[in-house]
Structure formats: C-alpha cells, structure tokens
Design a protein around this motif. Structure first.
Motif, short mmCIF file in Angstrom:
data_model
loop_
_atom_site.label_atom_id
_atom_site.label_comp_id
_atom_site.label_asym_id
_atom_site.label_seq_id
_atom_site.Cartn_x
_atom_site.Cartn_y
_atom_site.Cartn_z
N GLU A 101 -8.93 -3.55 7.02
CA GLU A 101 -10.08 -3.99 6.25
C GLU A 101 -9.76 -4.64 4.90
N ASP A 102 -8.57 -4.41 4.36
CA ASP A 102 -8.31 -4.85 2.99
C ASP A 102 -7.28 -5.98 2.88
N CYS A 103 -6.75 -6.48 3.99
CA CYS A 103 -5.77 -7.56 3.95
C CYS A 103 -6.47 -8.91 4.11
N HIS A 148 0.86 -1.18 0.00
CA HIS A 148 0.00 0.00 0.00
C HIS A 148 0.90 1.22 0.00
N TYR A 194 -6.32 0.20 5.36
CA TYR A 194 -5.90 -0.95 4.56
C TYR A 194 -5.56 -2.14 5.46
N SER A 225 -11.74 3.42 7.98
CA SER A 225 -12.28 3.76 6.66
C SER A 225 -13.28 4.92 6.78
N LYS A 259 -6.92 -9.57 9.10
CA LYS A 259 -6.95 -8.25 9.72
C LYS A 259 -5.67 -8.05 10.52
N ARG A 300 -10.66 -12.80 9.99
CA ARG A 300 -11.72 -11.83 9.71
C ARG A 300 -12.98 -12.10 10.53
#
Length: 849
Positions: free
Chosen positions: A650-652, A588, A647, A799, A655, A687
C-alpha cells in the motif's frame, strides 16, 4: 646440569556448578566437582549470542573484566553444530560474558573438531573421574579415558589449560597435551605433537594430509602433505652444546614475546633458538591457519594479527597453497596455470575462475600406462618452496628422464649449481604452488618441468606408392584428403560462428554495463574487489538457495552485510535493473534492506544488511528450533511481518506482491525483530491494477487457492502470511509427516478444531509460555483464519491485519471454516520437498534465502 621440573599448582574450589536459572553464578568459577553434568541449552548460566552469528555457553570461566579464558559449548554461523572448546571471551567487572563490537569469541582448543554435536548435547564429569561428551541422541562423541585414575575434579587454569586433577592437585589429563591448531602463552608443543589447521574458518573439520607444524630434535618445521611430506618452513637449532647422553624430548614454548626452543632435560634459561614475537599487552594466542600461515593474534580493542611468523622467511608467493596445486604465483600473489607456450596448448584449467588462488586441475589426468604420450611444460626461472634433492649434481636431461621413469612424479624441479651445467633434481609426487623468481635475481636460477598427458591420436595409415594395392591406396588417400579438407572447412565455419556469438555477447554486455551507470536512483554499486575484501574472498558461507550462495561480509565502515552471488541468471538486462532500482528504493524497518549490487563480468551480486539470527524457521518448528520463542516475542514478529507486507502492498510507488512468504524468507535480527526478505519472485503492478495474470510461482504449502486460475492479487500474500501465522501459533509445519496421518495437514486440523471448538489443543504444546497464554493464542488463531479464507475477496488487507494485531480493529465475525482445497493439498504432498514451483527469468531479482 640442572633438571627442568614442570609443576602444576591450582587451588581446589569445592563448588557446585548447578545454579538455579534465576541466580547469577560467581564471577570466577574455574573448577567443577565430580558427578556434574552440563547440557548444551540456553539454561546454562552464561549463554551469549554474538552479532557475527556465533554463540557460547560457558560452563567454566576464569576471572573477570577483560579477555578471559572460558570453556563450554561454542558454535559459529548458523549454529546447527557445536564444539566443546576452550575460548577467549570478553567479561565485565561482574564476571558476565559481554559482546564487544567485534572479534569475540576466539577458540583456542576443542575436543571434537571432526564430530560437532547438536543442541541438547551433554557434557558429563562422571563420578569415576572421566569427562564424557555425548550428542543429543546419547551417542558418545569424545572422552578423556581417565576412569580409575583418581580424578578429584576439573579445573580451567589462568593459562587456558583444561585439567583433570587428582587429590594431590597433580594433573591426570590436560588439554595442553592435545593441541589442535592453536598455542596460548605458556603452552608447549612437544616432539610427537602436531598443530593441524581446520579446513577453513567456518569448517572446523581437521584438514587431513595438508598442513602441519611439529617439533623435531633439530628444530621447528612446517609441512605440507604429500608422500613424503614437503617442508615449507624450518627453524633449525644447533646441537653442538649437547652431549651424546642427552635423550630429552625437544619442544617449543609460546612465551610472551617469543617462541622458544628447549630440550626437556636442560635448564630452560638459555634456549637454543628464539623466534621473536611482539610482547603482549593483552590476551594473545598463536594459530596455524587453513592457508598454512602461522599467525599471532592479540586483543587490541579487536583481534589483530600482530605477527605472521613465516612471512619474513617465505613471502606470500612461497606458501605451498598460495595459488593452490599446480598454480603459478607471480608478483603480488597473481595466480595462473601452467601453459605450453609454443605451440600454445592448455593442459590445466582453474578450479574456480572467480577464485584463481584455489589452484589448477589437469584437463587430462596423468596415466601410468601411457607414458609415451606424456610431455613436459617447461617453466624457466621458477622457484619452489622446497627443493629436497632426490638426485644431486646431475644434468637437466637426467632429471627429466628420472621423472618420466617414475609414475608418481608430477614434475622435475631442477636447480642449477655453481657450475651452471649440473644441479639438484627434485621429483615431487604432488605439485603445489610454484613461484616466478625475481627476474633481477638469477643467482638461484631454477626450472620446472611439469609432466602433462597428451590425448593420444589414432595411428596413421601407411600407404604404398606402387604394387598391386597401389590404386586402392591412392583411392583411400583421396578419400582421406577429401574428408580432411571437408572437416577443416566445417571446423572453420563453426569457429567463425562461435566468434560471432562471442563478439555479439560482448557488445550486448558492454551496452548493458553502460546502461547501469545511466539508471537514476540505483542503490550503491559495489566493485567486485570491495565484495571480495568484505567477505574475505567469499569464505564464510551463510547458506545456499535456488539462485546461489549467500556469504557473510564486513564493509570498511564495520557494518555487516550478506552478499548473494546470483548464479544461472545470464546477463544483466534492463528489466533486472529496473527491479533492482525498485526494490533498492524501498525502505522500511520490517523489510531487509538491499544495500547495493555488483555487476562484474558475468557475475551478479546483491548486497543486503546482515541478520544475525537467521531465518524464522530456525526458531518456530519443534524439533528444528534451537530456542523456544515466548508468546510476546512471537506476537512481535507476527506484527513486524504484517507491517512489512502492508508497506509493500500500500505504501510503495508501485504495489509489490511478494509471492513467496514463508518462514525461510522472514529474517530475524539480534533483537528478534522480524523482517521480510527475498523478493526473488516479486511482482510489481501499477496502483490502478486490481489483479494480474502470472504463472504459478512460490512454495508448495503456502500457495493461495486462486493460484490455480493464475489470476492473483496481493491477497495471495495475505494467505501465505496466514499459514506462517498459524505455524508460529502451533509450533509445527503446515505439512508434517511426523504427526499422525489425519494431522499431516495443519489446515485440516484447524478446520476440525473449529468444528469441535477445541482450538486450544492446537497451541504449541512444547512451549509452557504459549500454553499459559492459551486463550490469547486462540484469539489470534481467528485472525489467522481470516487471512486463510478460500475466497480472496473475504480476506483482510495487510493494513487491516496490522490494526487488528494492535487492538484497533476486530476480526470479521462471519468466517468460512472450510480452509482446505483438495487440489492444493495434492500439490503440497507431491512437492513437499520442492522449493520454487516455476523457474524464473533472468529479470527476476533474488534476495537472500
């Protein structure tokens, strides 16, 4: 006989050196008038930051378009201290200092190597004609001592000579008369002057009592410190052509294409000695390096070493510190320590096992009052860089006995003469690197006898075989024998157990090393030699954290890296590798990238992208910061950090909770983009998990209240982010004893200001730009307050924070303004100087701090 006259001619430019901050200075401004003052701040017209972390603030500049001399303030690395220096910088056609891809600036002279100054230091060309350097606190650091000498101004010549001149344009004081570690073309080194290197490339302190270069009436000599000094390089000249009345000072001058020897009273057209140097096509300078090498550097698109003036004479192993003190150099600079071979006894240990070139230290120091317990380690066919005979035509035993009788003697160095029965004896009081001679060359056969100290054994008892005490003696002898045998049995048992542990550890290490290659998706694995070459043998330290030092490096492709050496983590295990795999797989723009790792023997290294502007704490705290960030820059960094955490949360694939968000773990690149670093305390959770139990970890002052229950979620990162957010808005630390006692805790101040509706008073009062944007900053304090809610369920996700910062969402209206928890405040006070509250296991990954 023609007499050499040295003339100095330079124009007198009567110019003013106080430019408005919005105006551009002229492209060539090499001269300053009396009563001019410069401050070491970013307000200087030519203040430039470089990608290698160095910075220049030029006050005088000579010329434009190409490598040019300038003088001013210079710093490298973390830029906590500065030199007043003459340096070479790259300039454009408009006279501005520009930043090439590699290699600038290069310091060729400095006034205050042993006393660097801080941000805000002042340089004053007084009305009395004295150049004075003062630190930020007003203390005098350096001066030219030229008061009352009719000084008319200051000039930087085309040659890089900084000159105070009088009304006749004659020099009153000049930097060329006070060389440091460099010579530039046209500069002379006179008899009585020295070139002395710095301690290292990153430590400017003068290297005392080690290397020096000087001129005598018979030539040029390089010495290594001891008492007396030892010569490791000499270039002698003939004195046949000189008569007895010649008393002129000798000197060498660095010319374009040579280093030439002169006598001041002799016409310089025919020097006695010339050392050839490749003729320069661009900027060039000569430097005595910290390792004793004399190198010539030239700009050829980057700074390259075009000549190493001693190498042809010495070779790598013949430098005094090639392998440090007591070191033994073999072949391609392979370093080892002397050892007694029969029986094998180690009298020396490496100063640093990872860097054998740093030399050896005595296990038992020599003691003058215990000479009968001293022995020699004999090293055959060993050469030494300097054999200045203390005794000539003596045999080897006389040489050794002379060393025994001399308390300060560290070794007897013996070189055989032509008759192979006698030779020259040298008794050094300090022993530097020795060299294994070429086995194919025996005509210079020499030996070294290194003096070492034995640990003295207690005296043995005497036993009489007969007489009245015979029985008692036999009984005593039996007890001694029984004790000795028992001790031997115990010792053998201990040795066996130790060997078992060593074999077990080796097997475990081998299995782990094999496992490294079997883990899919691992980031790049670097070899130890690659990292050693990239960091120039781990020479430039960027900083040090709880798990080891971080070093700057450059890979073969030219990209900059930060290499962290992990210490105290034990052996690699699968959980450690799993975390390397997880962190290495995330990418990222607002996370510091893990480029790879290295597992070498028991050493573990992590390789990160290099961040030229260091950590955020250097930029936001009043009193510590080097530059005040404007509001737009702060907003951008806050948004960058929020995006990076969003990131992770929430996006990996899993977590990732960072657990240690603080300004020291937010790094800033050259464009002031903020990136989250240091995943050393991170927790990876699935998650489907909403919370996890773990022991308290992190940094006091940034810990969320729920840590006291040990049940945590990603909202602990939101809380820590809120603290950092608030610190950036207020320009102060969360806990600051320099404030009034009632204002020590920033959260207490925030709570009080909310109640009194005086949030605007909390805006960074040391930044005019922040004050100008006061209403907008106050609105941002509401976002920070939302992140600091005592009940973690009421805090926003990261986020959501990003959306608010981007204007896509609004702040929750019903906020609880009771931010403080007495228990956490007590922890903060007790541990205000602590780093991590809990020790970590070997499986925890630590990034650059």
């Amino acid at each position: 006989m023609r007499i050499l006259k040295i003339c100095y001619c330079f124009p007198l430019f009567l110019i003013l050196n106080c430019y408005p901050t919005t105006a551009q200075p002229p492209f060539d401004y090499p001269t300053a008038n009396l009563s001019t003052t410069w401050s070491n701040t970013d307000s200087l017209p030519h203040s430039v930051n470089f990608t290698d972390g160095s910075r220049v603030r030029a006050i005088l500049l000579r010329g434009s378009f190409g490598p040019k001399f300038a003088c001013g303030f210079y710093c490298n690395g973390t830029c906590t201290s500065y030199l007043f220096a003459v340096f070479i910088v790259q300039t454009n056609s408009g006279g501005g200092i520009v930043q090439p891809s590699v290699g600038f600036p290069q310091v060729v002279w400095s006034a205050n190597r042993d006393h660097p100054v801080s941000y805000g230091a002042m340089l004053n060309l007084t009305v009395a004609g004295e150049l004075v350097l003062q630190d930020a606190d007003g203390s005098a650091v350096w001066t030219t001592n030229t008061t009352g000498k009719s000084v008319a101004g200051l000039n930087l010549t085309d040659d890089g000579n900084l000159v105070l001149f009088d009304t006749n344009s004659s020099p009153v004081w000049q930097s060329f008369d006070y060389p440091t570690d460099c010579l530039v073309p046209g500069q002379a080194l006179f008899q009585g002057q020295l070139l002395i290197p710095s301690v290292s490339t990153t430590n400017w302190t003068v290297q005392k009592d080690l290397f020096s270069l000087q001129v005598t009436d018979t030539g040029l000599f390089a010495y290594v410190g001891s008492n007396p000094s030892q010569t490791y390089y000499s270039s002698s000249v003939s004195t046949i052509s000189r008569n007895d009345t010649n008393t002129g000072r000798s000197y060498v001058r660095f010319l374009n294409g040579s280093l030439s020897f002169f006598i001041l009273s002799v016409e310089p057209g025919g020097p006695d000695k010339v050392i050839t140097i490749p003729r320069a096509s661009s900027a060039q300078y000569m430097k005595l390096m910290p390792d004793g090498h004399l190198r010539v550097f030239e700009w050829q698109g980057s700074w390259l070493v075009v000549a190493d003036l001693f190498n042809g004479y010495l070779g790598e192993c013949n430098y005094p510190m090639a392998c440090g003190r007591y070191g033994l150099c073999s072949g391609n600079q392979q370093c080892s320590c002397p050892v007694l071979s029969s029986p094998r006894i180690d009298y020396f240990r490496s100063v640093n096992d990872r860097q054998p070139n740093l030399g050896c230290s005595e296990i038992t120091p020599l003691t003058c009052n215990a000479t009968r317990d001293q022995v020699f380690i004999e090293l055959e066919n060993v050469m030494y860089f300097s054999i200045l005979a203390d005794m000539e035509r003596v045999d080897i035993e006389v040489c050794k006995q002379a060393c025994v009788n001399n308390c300060s003697c560290k070794a007897a160095l013996f070189q055989y003469g032509s008759d192979s029965s006698s030779g020259d004896c040298f008794l050094p009081s300090e022993l530097f690197t020795m060299m294994n001679a070429d086995p194919n060359v025996i005509h210079r056969n020499a030996s070294a006898f290194v003096k070492v100290q034995n640990v003295r054994s207690p005296p043995s008892g005497s036993f009489s075989p007969s007489g009245p005490s015979g029985s008692k003696s036999r009984s005593t002898l039996g007890v001694v024998l029984a004790s000795t045998i028992g001790s031997v049995v115990v010792l053998l048992g201990v040795i066996g157990f130790v060997l078992y542990l060593i074999r077990k550890r080796r097997r475990a290490t081998q299995m782990e090393e094999e496992y490294i290659g079997d883990v899919p998706g691992m980031p790049t694995r670097f070899s130890y030699e690659e990292l050693k070459a990239a960091t120039e043998n781990f020479n430039k330290k960027l900083g040090e954290g709880g798990f080891g030092a971080v070093y700057e490096g450059t890979l073969e492709d030219g990209s900059k890296i930060a290499v962290k050496c992990l210490e105290g983590l034990g052996q690699v295990n699968r959980s450690f590798l799993a975390e390397v795999e997880s962190i290495g797989s995330i990418h990222h723009v607002n996370l510091v990238r893990l480029r790879g790792f290295c597992a070498w023997k028991s050493q573990r290294f992590l390789v990160y992208e290099f961040m030229s502007n260091g950590s955020l704490d250097r930029w936001i705290y009043h009193g510590d910061r080097e530059h005040t960030l404007d509001w737009e820059c702060r907003k951008k960094i806050i948004l960058d950090v929020a995006k990076g955490l969003a990131y992770l949360h929430e996006d990996c694939r899993q977590k990732i909770i960072h657990l240690d968000i603080k300004p020291q773990n937010i790094l800033v690149d050259n464009n002031f983009n903020g990136k989250v670093s240091d995943f050393g305390l991170s927790k990876l959770i699935d998650r489907d998990q909403t919370q996890v139990m773990t022991t308290m970890r992190g940094t006091p002052g940034y810990l969320a209240p729920e840590w006291l229950s040990s049940v945590i979620t990603e909202k602990v990162d939101v809380y820590s982010f809120g603290i950092v957010f608030l610190e950036m808005l207020c320009g102060r630390k969360n806990f600051d004893k320099s404030e009034a006692e009632e204002s020590w805790h920033l959260l207490a101040v925030l709570q009080k200001s909310w109640k009194e509706e005086m949030l605007v008073d909390m805006v960074d009062r040391y930044s005019e730009d922040m004050q100008t944007h006061g209403p907008e900053v106050v609105e941002m304090m509401k976002v920070a307050s939302w992140c600091l809610q005592y009940d973690f369920t009421k805090r926003p996700s990261m986020s959501t924070v990003v959306k608010v910062l981007e204007g896509l969402a609004k702040v929750e209206s019903s906020l609880d303004y009771n931010f403080t928890d007495p228990r956490l405040q007590k922890t903060t006070v007790e541990h205000e100087n602590d780093k991590d509250m809990t020790p970590l296991l070997a499986s925890v990954l630590s990034g650059p701090r």
